[in-house]
Design a protein around this motif. Structure first.
Motif, short mmCIF file in Angstrom:
data_model
loop_
_atom_site.label_atom_id
_atom_site.label_comp_id
_atom_site.label_asym_id
_atom_site.label_seq_id
_atom_site.Cartn_x
_atom_site.Cartn_y
_atom_site.Cartn_z
N ASN A 150 46.96 42.12 38.98
CA ASN A 150 46.15 41.09 39.44
C ASN A 150 45.92 40.80 40.80
O ASN A 150 45.48 39.90 41.03
CB ASN A 150 47.65 40.00 38.74
N ASP A 153 40.36 42.00 42.94
CA ASP A 153 39.37 40.36 41.92
C ASP A 153 38.69 41.43 40.81
O ASP A 153 37.29 41.71 40.91
CB ASP A 153 38.89 40.08 43.28
N TYR A 154 39.18 41.43 39.31
CA TYR A 154 38.21 42.52 38.70
C TYR A 154 37.32 41.23 37.54
O TYR A 154 37.61 39.95 37.81
CB TYR A 154 39.75 43.66 37.95
N ASP A 155 36.64 41.48 37.02
CA ASP A 155 35.77 41.17 35.82
C ASP A 155 36.37 41.92 34.47
O ASP A 155 35.91 40.85 33.67
CB ASP A 155 34.73 41.65 36.67
N ARG A 158 43.77 33.87 34.11
CA ARG A 158 42.60 34.14 34.54
C ARG A 158 41.60 34.40 34.00
O ARG A 158 40.19 34.04 34.20
CB ARG A 158 42.60 35.50 35.49
N LYS A 182 39.86 36.43 32.03
CA LYS A 182 38.55 37.35 32.36
C LYS A 182 39.12 38.13 30.61
O LYS A 182 39.85 37.74 30.15
CB LYS A 182 39.07 37.89 33.57
#
Length: 357
Positions: free
Chosen positions: A212, A215-217, A244, A246
């Motif tokens: 976490n 800063d992933y997509d 999040r 995502k």
């Protein structure tokens, strides 16, 4: 013709199966499971999900096409293997082929097993052995050489097998604009191959890494060995990731970990699914797929939290084969869309995930 030493498989119910050793000659003990796959033994043996197990091949002839080269691609990933080592402790076959023939063969199966210190046992009635495991379930077992040292039974599921096969450090592949985190609980190489794209920067992280902080997509949860209930740290990290919103996708153990984060229970199966021909239906449709599988635990979909539902079911026994969220981009498959070995009917799951990024 090579002289083989006599050896015996002993199950914890007292059953005995006598045969001959053709691999590394040292006693082993673990969980005895079977696969009905007809081909792809190199890929199966290098699957980390078999960690701690003694693998029975029900297809009678094994070893006839030898073992391919360990050649690596430009990313350092083996072309023809699913990891850098054999993971089962022992291999049991009915008829080991001493002679092999294949354009890509570098050695015989027996030579490979000896170099990796893995026991090979041949001359076993694997049909009778598989029937025993079907009726009584996967059992603890040990292989002992005639006149050799005895060893105690061992239950590999009593320890954290994921921690044994997961990488120790973060690895990064590519430099694309979209960031994907792969939580490696024992990932097969073909999962990594399917995620390496020009538009992706892939972060391959250990099972207990707090991803976490990246800063992933998108988040991808891999397969792995043993009891998923051992991975409470990973489940906690996934729960935080759910906040999040995502995209998240899981395969095999990834399905179980995502389900656990969604509040579901994950329990041991009688003898699991290990084959290339498991029929799976997409819930709410008439679509059915033939899938490759390797797992001994299953999600109880009835215990999923609010907003979640079953996405796939197994048509043989009705067990869960995947889940999804009803409104958010979270979904998973218990089967292996990357196959390797096995059918590639469901490889579209990778595209579904990547299109959500």
């Amino acid at each position: 013709m090579q002289e083989y030493k006599r050896a015996t498989l002993i199950l914890d119910d007292g059953s005995r199966f006598e045969g001959y050793a053709f691999g590394h000659e040292a006693p082993v003990a673990g969980e005895v499971v079977f696969t009905t796959a007809m081909t792809g033994y190199t890929e199966s043996f290098t699957d980390p999900s078999y960690r701690g197990q003694i693998l029975v091949m029900t297809y009678p002839l094994v070893g006839n096409y030898g073992v391919p080269s360990p050649q690596l691609d430009e990313h350092g990933i083996a072309y023809f293997r699913e990891s850098d080592r054999i993971h089962p402790l022992g291999i049991i076959v009915s008829d080991y082929s001493e002679e092999h023939s294949h354009w890509n063969a570098q050695s015989s199966l027996g030579q490979w097993l000896r170099s990796e210190q893995v026991f090979g046992l041949t001359g076993i009635d694997t049909r009778e052995l598989a029937k025993t495991l079907r009726e009584k379930g996967s059992m603890k077992g040990k292989i002992i050489l005639e006149g050799g040292t005895d060893i105690p039974f061992d239950d590999p599921n009593a320890r954290n097998l994921v921690a044994e096969v997961s990488p120790k450090e973060v690895q990064v592949y590519g430099n694309g604009p979209k960031k994907v985190v792969l939580v490696d609980c024992g990932a097969k190489n073909n999962i990594i191959r399917n995620l390496i794209r020009p538009e992706i920067t892939l972060y391959r992280v250990p099972w207990d890494y707090d991803f976490n902080q990246i800063d992933y997509d998108g988040l991808f949860l891999s397969n792995g060995p043993g009891d998923p209930n051992m991975c409470s740290i990973t489940v906690e990290h996934i729960r935080k990731a759910l906040e999040r919103k995502k995209p998240i996708c899981g395969i095999c153990m990834g399905n179980q970990l995502l389900a656990a984060a969604a509040g579901a229970k994950v329990t041991k199966m009688k003898y699991g699914h290990r084959s290339h021909n498991q029929p799976v239906q997409e819930v709410g449709t008439t679509r059915c797929y033939i899938t490759s599988q390797n797992h001994g635990y299953a999600v109880d979909a009835s215990t999923l939290g609010p907003g979640w539902r079953a996405k796939y079911i197994n048509l043989n026994d009705g067990t869960n084969e995947g889940i999804c969220h009803e409104t958010l981009p979270y979904f998973s498959a218990q089967f292996h869309p990357e196959a390797c070995s096995g059918p590639t009917d469901t490889v579209f799951i990778f595209e579904e995930f990547l299109q959500l990024l």
